[in-house]
Design an enzyme around this catalytic site. Structure first.
Site, PDB file in Angstrom:
ATOM      1  N   SER A  97      30.482 -31.051  21.815  1.00 31.90           N
ATOM      2  CA  SER A  97      29.155 -30.964  21.198  1.00 31.90           C
ATOM      3  C   SER A  97      28.833 -32.306  20.551  1.00 31.90           C
ATOM      4  CB  SER A  97      29.124 -29.850  20.144  1.00 31.90           C
ATOM      5  OG  SER A  97      29.303 -28.593  20.729  1.00 31.90           O
ATOM      6  N   LYS A 173      22.639 -26.313  22.605  1.00 30.14           N
ATOM      7  CA  LYS A 173      23.766 -26.030  21.713  1.00 30.14           C
ATOM      8  C   LYS A 173      23.366 -26.231  20.253  1.00 30.14           C
ATOM      9  CE  LYS A 173      27.870 -25.210  20.099  1.00 30.14           C
ATOM     10  NZ  LYS A 173      29.104 -25.870  20.537  1.00 30.14           N
ATOM     11  N   LYS A 242      29.165 -31.312  11.437  1.00 35.45           N
ATOM     12  CA  LYS A 242      28.770 -32.377  12.369  1.00 35.45           C
ATOM     13  C   LYS A 242      27.602 -31.919  13.236  1.00 35.45           C
ATOM     14  CE  LYS A 242      30.793 -32.380  16.114  1.00 35.45           C
ATOM     15  NZ  LYS A 242      30.630 -31.751  17.447  1.00 35.45           N
TER      16      LYS A 242
END
Length: 292
Positions: A97, A173, A242
């Site tokens: 990701s 995502k 993150k």
């Protein structure tokens, strides 16, 4: 389905995903920065590659699942990286990701340097989904490349959805993480409220099953929150933060207001500052793991 495969990043997600490929009879060459972590995969029949370049030379489809942009860039473009072993006709499938704009940039760079295609394919479903092969995977990239890897990816997933061009999988995502990150914070608050009010929070998943509040996170995480359970780990707080920071960067670029996501991100940041990076520290909001 006979194409040789590679997998770089044998961690919480990479190991069970690799094991599913091996269980399907595929030839898989693996590499991890910490070599010891490849031992379980090697015991199951994987082949140890000579660095990322060696994996790329051995495989037609190279899977990648790493922590962040810096790790991905180093594995692909650093000395001995995938780009050195890549060639036209090979495809890199990145399950990491990272930010959509980094994906677009990396995809073009890999294509320019060695002719290898790049499919961004971040996953949702956590460690249980990786173990059971029920992951939801969102793909970005050229349609031909996505279709070329579909049968292989479906050995590890229940869904593999092509969302659009390079970077679109990563954007999808981030939308997923908006929902998951906010849900985790809300579940922790509900768990603590139940306990503070004298209600057995462990019964919430049963009581709410089938209703509008029901969800996979509710059923999976509330029992862990109630018990203060961190093992086995299902993820790391720093990884969620993150992703939420990447969401906020994209939101600024697109002018999208995200008040709930911003609050969730700062909650994670506070908890990680107090509790460390090694677990989903959002549990500390629950009744038995309070922050005073």
């Amino acid at each position: 389905m006979s194409a040789p495969l590679g997998y770089i990043g044998i961690g919480l997600m990479g190991l069970p995903m690799t094991r599913r490929l091996l269980a399907a009879g595929r030839t898989v060459t693996v590499w991890n920065r910490t070599t010891e972590k490849t031992a379980p995969a090697l015991a199951d029949g994987a082949i140890l590659g000579d660095g990322p370049a060696g994996v790329a030379r051995a495989a037609d489809i190279v899977c990648l699942c790493l922590t962040d942009t810096r790790a991905v860039e180093a594995a692909v473009f650093g000395p001995g990286g995938v780009a050195e072993g890549g060639a036209a006709g090979k495809i890199l499938v990145d399950f990491s990701s990272i930010a959509p704009d980094d994906t677009v940039r990396f995809r073009q760079r890999l294509l320019d340097e060695c002719g290898m295609e790049w499919v961004d394919a971040p996953v949702s479903g956590g460690v249980p989904g990786a173990e059971q092969g029920t992951l939801a995977i969102m793909a970005g990239g050229e349609a031909s490349a996505v279709e070329a890897v579909r049968e292989t990816v479906m050995l590890m997933a229940a869904r593999f959805t092509h969302m659009g061009p390079s970077g679109a999988g990563q954007t999808a995502k981030l939308c997923n993480q908006v929902i998951v990150g906010c849900t985790m914070a809300v579940l922790a608050e509900a768990t603590r409220l139940a306990e503070d009010a004298g209600v057995d929070a462990a019964r919430l998943p049963e009581a709410l099953a089938g209703g509008f509040a029901d969800s996979i996170p509710l059923q999976l995480f509330v029992p862990r929150m109630v018990a203060g359970q961190h093992e086995p780990p299902l993820g790391h707080g720093h990884t969620m933060l993150k992703d939420l920071d990447n969401v906020r960067t994209l939101a600024r670029e697109t002018g999208t207001p995200l008040p709930m996501t911003s609050l969730a991100a700062e909650t994670f940041r506070l908890l990680l500052a107090r509790g460390g990076n090694d677990a989903l520290e959002i549990y500390k909001l629950s009744a038995r793991k309070r922050l005073d």
